[in-house]
Structures are given as C-alpha cells and as structure tokens.
Design an enzyme around this catalytic site. Structure first.
Site, PDB file in Angstrom:
ATOM      1  N   GLU A   1       5.189 -57.216  23.856  1.00 25.96           N
ATOM      2  CA  GLU A   1       5.833 -57.657  22.610  1.00 25.96           C
ATOM      3  C   GLU A   1       6.723 -56.535  22.107  1.00 25.96           C
ATOM      4  OE1 GLU A   1       2.627 -58.490  19.893  1.00 25.96           O
ATOM      5  OE2 GLU A   1       1.836 -60.093  21.156  1.00 25.96           O
TER       6      GLU A   1
ATOM      7  N   LYS B   1       7.712 -53.813  19.380  1.00 32.42           N
ATOM      8  CA  LYS B   1       7.086 -53.138  18.257  1.00 32.42           C
ATOM      9  C   LYS B   1       8.138 -53.088  17.153  1.00 32.42           C
ATOM     10  CE  LYS B   1       4.227 -49.362  16.856  1.00 32.42           C
ATOM     11  NZ  LYS B   1       4.926 -48.883  15.668  1.00 32.42           N
TER      12      LYS B   1
ATOM     13  N   ASP C   1       9.858 -52.554  13.582  1.00 29.69           N
ATOM     14  CA  ASP C   1       9.764 -51.538  12.552  1.00 29.69           C
ATOM     15  C   ASP C   1       9.732 -52.213  11.188  1.00 29.69           C
ATOM     16  OD1 ASP C   1       9.604 -48.996  11.627  1.00 29.69           O
ATOM     17  OD2 ASP C   1      11.763 -48.647  11.644  1.00 29.69           O
TER      18      ASP C   1
ATOM     19  N   TYR D   1       1.395 -61.333  14.934  1.00 30.99           N
ATOM     20  CA  TYR D   1       1.099 -60.764  16.258  1.00 30.99           C
ATOM     21  C   TYR D   1      -0.383 -60.737  16.620  1.00 30.99           C
ATOM     22  CZ  TYR D   1       0.704 -56.431  13.463  1.00 30.99           C
ATOM     23  OH  TYR D   1       0.379 -55.483  12.526  1.00 30.99           O
TER      24      TYR D   1
ATOM     25  N   LYS E   1       6.870 -46.337  23.507  1.00 30.73           N
ATOM     26  CA  LYS E   1       8.043 -46.118  22.655  1.00 30.73           C
ATOM     27  C   LYS E   1       9.338 -46.054  23.451  1.00 30.73           C
ATOM     28  CE  LYS E   1       6.064 -45.748  18.623  1.00 30.73           C
ATOM     29  NZ  LYS E   1       6.345 -44.661  17.708  1.00 30.73           N
TER      30      LYS E   1
ATOM     31  N   CYS F   1       6.541 -14.250   0.091  1.00 29.50           N
ATOM     32  CA  CYS F   1       6.328 -15.692   0.253  1.00 29.50           C
ATOM     33  C   CYS F   1       7.301 -16.432  -0.678  1.00 29.50           C
ATOM     34  CB  CYS F   1       4.885 -16.048  -0.105  1.00 29.50           C
ATOM     35  SG  CYS F   1       4.644 -17.829  -0.295  1.00 29.50           S
TER      36      CYS F   1
ATOM     37  N   CYS G   1       5.149 -18.026  -3.710  1.00 31.36           N
ATOM     38  CA  CYS G   1       4.384 -17.279  -4.712  1.00 31.36           C
ATOM     39  C   CYS G   1       4.735 -15.798  -4.762  1.00 31.36           C
ATOM     40  CB  CYS G   1       2.886 -17.454  -4.461  1.00 31.36           C
ATOM     41  SG  CYS G   1       2.319 -16.560  -3.010  1.00 31.36           S
TER      42      CYS G   1
ATOM     43  N   CYS H   1       1.711 -16.300   4.553  1.00 34.37           N
ATOM     44  CA  CYS H   1       1.621 -15.819   3.183  1.00 34.37           C
ATOM     45  C   CYS H   1       0.205 -15.287   3.021  1.00 34.37           C
ATOM     46  CB  CYS H   1       1.873 -16.972   2.210  1.00 34.37           C
ATOM     47  SG  CYS H   1       1.252 -16.667   0.548  1.00 34.37           S
TER      48      CYS H   1
ATOM     49  N   CYS I   1      -2.046 -18.975  -3.209  1.00 40.48           N
ATOM     50  CA  CYS I   1      -0.657 -19.452  -3.258  1.00 40.48           C
ATOM     51  C   CYS I   1      -0.668 -20.953  -3.558  1.00 40.48           C
ATOM     52  CB  CYS I   1      -0.002 -19.189  -1.912  1.00 40.48           C
ATOM     53  SG  CYS I   1       1.615 -19.961  -1.710  1.00 40.48           S
TER      54      CYS I   1
END
Ligand code: IVH
Length: 688
Positions: free
Chosen positions: A115, A117, A119, A226, A315, A419, A422, A437, A442
């Site tokens: 089938e 896929k 989106d 489906y 995919k 960092c 922070c 960091c 932080c």
C-alpha cells in the site's frame, strides 16, 4: 406535502438517494449525476427537515456540519492501541525484516499486501449499531483526541453503514489533503497573510484539529481506510486483502492502488514502480507499507513495543535539494552537549519547507568542509530531521567562513568560550568529539531532562511534554525531576491564571502519581545518564536490585558485565558521584518513587525454575531484550554455564559456552527453538 407518513417516506427516500450519490462521488470517484441535480435533492431534504424537525436524525446527510464549536477536544481511550510502523530505508533493510519474520513465523512463504504510506494523520472510527459514534486521533497510541464532529465533515467517511455490518467495530485509516487541495489551501493562506503549512501532514492535522467543525468542512480532506481494528457480532475475513474488500462493500474508501504481492520480489517491484511514479499520485506518499496478508500469521508475529512485526514502512529514497547555509547555530542537549545545526535559507525539498538541518558535530563539519555562507546539498528522508550532505564548492565566493565551535561560543565579556544558553564554562571529555556545557543546572538542560524523564519510554507521564517542561521550570515550580513528585503541594500555584486549567492540573497530578510504579529499567533510563539508552537501562535493571545498588556499585563490577565498556561505566560512576544527582535521588526515594527489580515472579510463570545462558548472536533481538523476555516469563539468565543451567541458547558463532554445555549435557536450543518457546508462552501482544 402535509401527510406525515408521506413526508417521512420522502425524507428517507431523499437520504438514500443522496447517500448513494455521495458514495459514488466521494468514495468511488465516479459520479452519476450533475452537481445541480445533487444540490436540488439536498435542498429539498433540508427544507423538509426544517419543516418537520421531528424527523431529523444525526446521520442525515444534511447533518455533517451541524455541530457547534468546542473549547477543547475530549479524550478517547483506544480499546486496542494504535501502532506505528518500523522503517526500512534500503533493499537490505527490507530483506533483513523478511528474513527475521520468516525465522519467527516458520519458513512457509508469505503473501503480502503493498500500500502507499500516505502522509497524513491516522484516525480510528468506531461504529455502533450502524452509526458512526466516535472518530479519534492516534494520540500517543493509547489515547487520542475526540474529533468526531470534524471527521463527520469528511464526505468519504460514511455516517452510517449497511445493516449487515458488525454491531460494533472500529476501522483505521489515514486522513489527508490531496496535493491539489494542499496547494490551494496554502495559496489562500498566503493571500490572507497567514503562514503556509510546511507539508500536507501538518495541513491535515491542523484541519482536523479545528475547534470549529465548519473550518474543517472547508478543507478538502479525504481518507483511505487501511485496517480493521476490531469487529463484534460478525465473522470477518481471514486476510488483510479480503478485509479491505469487505470494508469497501460496507461503503468505506479503500486505496485502489493496494496490491496483493505473492512474494518478496513482487514487493520490491511494487516499490520500484512507485519510486518512479510517485510524483503522479494525487496525494503525498513517503513510501510503501508492506503488510503480511494472513491475519492469522499477523497475530502469530505480534508486535514489539509500538511496532508490529507483521508490517513495515519501506521508505522512498530521500529527496535532495540545495540552498545557502546562512549560519551555524548551537543548541544545548539534555546531557549538555553543544550541538551545531545549520540555519538555512528556507527551501522546499520534496514539498516540505526546510529552514534548519542537522550538522552532527564539529569534526563532521570539518571533514565535510562545510563553511558558513556555503551553498549546500541537503537531504530529507521521510520524517527524519533533514541533514546537510556537503558543500557545493564550485559556488564558493571566498566570503565563506570556516566553522570553529569555540570561536562561535566565545564570550568577549568573560574572555572565554561559554554555553550559549547559560554562560557556563564548556568542557570536552578526552575520548569524545562533543563539547559540553558544564553547568548541570543550565536551563536548557534541565528543561530537556524533565521532558525526557516524563517521556513515553521513560516514566511516561502524560501531559508533560516540551512546553509543559519549559513552563514548569521557567516558573520555578520544578527545578529537577524529583520536584515533579512534590508538585501536588503547589497546586495553587499551578492554577494561577494563564498557567493551567483545573482539570488539566488534576490529570497531570494523577499521571505523575501513577508513574511511581514504573519498572526499574524505565526509571534508570528516565534519569538521563549519559550513554544509557533504553536497552542499556534494561541490562542494568537485571543486574541491580534498585537504584542504591547501582549507585553504590564499583567500576570493576560494571565493566565485568559483558555489555558494558569503560565509557559507559565511567558515565554511570560519574553520574552517581555528583552531589545534585545524590540530592535528586534522595528526594525521589523520600517521595516513594523507588522502583525495584521485579520481585521473583510466582511459580506459575511458564519459565519458572529454568535458568538460561545465551551464547553467540541472535537475529531477532539484542541480548538485553532476550534476557528481559526470559525474565518476564519467570526464567532467570546467567552469563556462564553451570550445572544449574537448564537451557543453553546458541545463536550464530557460539563461544566456548557451547562446549561447556555439551560436556555437562545441558539442553541446547537454536534461535528458532528458543523463539518458539518465547512465542508460545508469550501473552498475546499483538496490537491488531
Ligand atoms: S498501517 C499497525 N497503512 O503510517 C499498522 N499506516 O508509521 C499501522 N500510514 O500511524 C498502520 N499510510 O498514520 C498503515 N497504508 C497505510 C498507511 C499508514 C499511512 C501511517 C499511519 C501510521 C503511520 C505509521
């Protein structure tokens, strides 16, 4: 017309007629009458219903957009969880899945159904006594949002089904916006000064989650069913393909591109055909879904976590694009890692607008010679975060700037790298490529630690996601993960205007309370110790009785565990040595958040009294998971064969343990025999 019986008959006749033409037009894509004729019947029906409101019923075709707007959506518990899918990104990965399931489900060949896929957005539709009663989103798989009123506006969803249908059943499918509708909607949005949707999935999700059903009704949404979730009161077909035919006969819209594929080669051909033709489809598809046709064999294979073993998403290849890398940004991860990422000139790649992409680490950026200002190739594979593949050197203007992380984060007032969140000092452990960091407090780190602690694979506290974690931390209500269990004392503060509604607070506090009984493995994972993923946490939970046990262990003991190397051992030791963590653990213990290793299970468990040793590598699972499964069934596992060992499981390339077992006459199992034991004894974890 004034004779009520005649009116009632005419109303019923009109509804039948309209439903028939609706189905021809929206489900079968093959209308028989003109729009004008259809509109005329609709007008007559509306008029009669207005004049004789006592004959109005909720399943009338005039009632698709009848409901009033809501303030929030209710919650729907899914009687059977809605699963997601594992992915294959290459032919090898598809073949590996195939080999695995052949092994697990006996060697007879499979038939599959291929089938697209699509989106879009997964939904579950429940019908009781022929009427659509509930439509829900997938949510977290267990609970979704009640979006019935919005789904009713989708013309290809039947509001009622024929009388031969099961008395109660649930179908699942994908709601989506066809490409044409998506483009039209975006054009309109831009005209109205609204930002366009980045992809059809967001557009579909945004459309069905409108609080006012009239808004949803304006969007040209469609659905393909489906899967049949469950059905009561009627026997249903034994295969997926026949089930789809059956659902089609009940009026549901089934994708005409679905195909029965009799072997794995045909699956590969089906895939190849659509890799080449996918642009011609009227909807966005990011791959194919391969499902085993026999429902009996689906059941036999069951699922692992949220993913069925009997299906996989294969995919389509990633789509590439080119754009300019404006700048490298730095984000701070949960464990303090400073992660470079690319800030891009927005570009559309395969229909998705990309503004940012992953860059991994500084070494990687140097190796690929990616510079700020470069034109770059970017790649997107399905839902995976897009990444920068490399620079287009021919387009360089000499104005590009080489990237240097320490320079980037250099703080001129402090005269040192800092960092970016922070300002704390940054450090780089010797054996690592990442900078960190150094400040455990932080804010960027703490917020992500809270989010991770509450996440699904960890303590699974519903209602605490990214934005809630940020809010709780920013408002000073939660300074570390242990504070979550003291929130009940701060209920008043949570209820302050603008923060949270009463029911949400109650739900969240309940969810926090419930999370206290999570298994030890999840608890260890939830703490967010560097390098400790779910599988490693599982292994630690088998080796240690509780968190104190783990905290007080030695480096030697840790590295003696086969799966644990020096890097992981150091990270564990380091974590429990830090004062902040000691405090957090004490606070958790005081709040009675103290999972222990599952107590020795009652004797009736199927593997009670059996002791297993595993040697060699298994195909179906990682060693940690195999051990966890044995344990879940009441058995024990050891690393070495002794006289007490009842079974030796020998995977590929077994070590000397096999000789030892032979010498002792211990019962041996190959992987297939082992799986058969597990599968026969396993409670049915099939999600279908
Ligand atoms: S089957 C257990 N079939 O993909 C089977 N899913 O990653 C689960 N999807 O949540 C679903 N097209 O939203 C199935 N033909 C198709 C699909 C499909 C799209 C989506 C669905 C699901 C997600 C899983």
């Amino acid at each position: 017309m004034s004779d009520p019986t005649k009116v009632k008959d005419r109303i019923e006749q009109l509804r039948k007629l309209i439903n028939y033409h609706n189905h021809r037009y929206y489900v079968l894509d093959s209308p028989e009458i003109s729009d004008a004729e259809y509109d005329e019947s609709m007008r007559e029906l509306k008029q009669l219903e207005e004049e004789f409101p006592r004959f109005l019923t909720p399943d009338s075709p005039t009632q698709r957009v009848g409901a009033a707007p809501v303030e929030t959506f209710g919650v729907v518990e899914h009687p059977l969880p809605l699963l997601s899918l594992g992915n294959a990104f290459s032919q090898e990965e598809l073949r590996a899945w195939y080999t695995r399931i052949l092994k697990l489900a006996g060697a007879q060949p499979f038939s599959f159904v291929g089938e697209h896929k699509i989106d879009g957005l997964a939904v579950a539709l429940t019908y009781v006594n022929r009427q659509l009663t509930t439509g829900a989103t997938r949510g977290d798989g267990f609970r979704g949002e009640n979006i019935t009123q919005n789904l009713r506006t989708i013309r290809s969803i039947p509001l009622s089904v024929p009388k031969e249908s099961p008395t109660r059943f649930e179908v699942r499918g994908e709601v989506f916006l066809p490409k044409a509708g998506f483009n039209r909607l975006n054009q309109e949005r831009v005209k109205e000064g609204q930002p366009p949707f980045a992809n059809p999935r967001n557009a579909a999700a945004g459309s069905v989650r409108q609080l006012d059903p009239r808004m949803t009704a304006k969007r040209p949404l469609d659905i393909y069913i489906y899967m049949l979730g469950y059905a009561e009161g009627k026997a249903t077909p034994p295969t997926h393909r026949e089930t789809m035919e059956y659902l089609k006969s009940l009026g549901f819209k089934i994708n005409p591109n679905n195909r029965l594929l009799t072997d794995i080669e045909e699956v590969e051909d089906f895939y190849q055909t659509w890799v080449e033709k996918k642009e011609s489809l009227p909807y966005e598809a990011d791959g194919i879904v391969v499902k085993i046709d026999s429902l009996e064999r689906q059941k036999q294979l069951g699922s692992i976590g949220h993913e069925p073993r009997w299906a996989i998403a294969y995919k389509f290849p990633a789509v590439q694009g080119t754009t300019r890398l404006k700048e490298v940004g730095i984000s701070v991860g949960r464990t303090g890692t400073l992660n470079p990422y690319a800030i891009l000139e927005p570009v559309s790649v395969g229909g998705v607008t990309i503004k940012q992409a992953a860059l991994h680490n500084e070494d990687d950026i140097r190796r690929k010679d990616i510079r700020e200002g470069d034109w770059v190739y970017i790649q997107r594979a399905g839902e995976v975060i897009p990444e920068v593949v490399g620079p287009i050197k021919s387009k360089r203007t000499r104005k590009e700037k080489e990237f240097n992380l320490l320079e980037k984060i250099f703080d001129s007032t402090k005269q040192r790298p800092a960092c970016p969140k922070c300002g704390a000092e940054v450090v780089k452990p010797e054996s690592e490529v990442m900078y960190y960091c150094s400040n455990a407090a932080c804010p960027a780190q703490v917020e992500q630690r809270i989010e991770h602690f509450a996440s699904r694979g960890a303590m699974d506290i519903r209602g605490i996601g990214e934005s809630m974690s940020v809010m709780l931390h920013k408002e000073g209500l939660v300074k570390d993960v242990a504070d979550l269990y003291y929130l009940k004392e701060k209920k008043e503060q949570l209820l302050k205007p603008e923060r949270m509604a009463d029911t949400n607070v109650t739900n969240m506090l309940n969810a926090i309370k419930q999370s206290k009984d999570r298994p030890l493995a999840r608890f260890i994972f939830a703490l967010g110790i560097r390098h400790i993923g779910e599988e490693m946490a599982e292994i630690l939970a088998q080796e240690f009785d509780n968190l104190d046990d783990l905290a007080n262990t030695s480096r030697e003991r840790l590295v003696s565990i086969p799966a644990i190397g020096p890097k992981i051992a150091d990270s564990i030791i380091d974590f429990f040595r830090q004062e902040e963590n000691k405090t957090i653990i004490k606070k958790l213990k005081d709040a009675k958040v103290w999972p222990k290793q599952a107590a020795a299970k009652p004797e009736e468990l199927p593997l009670a009294g059996m002791e297993f040793v595993i040697t060699g590598s298994l195909e179906a699972f990682a060693r940690g998971e195999a051990k966890a499964r044995i344990k879940a069934l009441g058995g024990t596992t050891k690393d070495n064969v002794t006289r007490k060992t009842t079974h030796l499981v020998a995977g590929a390339d077994p070590g000397s343990k096999l000789d030892h077992a032979q010498a002792l006459g211990t019962k041996q199992l190959n992987e297939e025999q082992f799986l058969r034991i597990l599968n026969k004894k396993l409670p049915n974890d099939n999600g279908s």
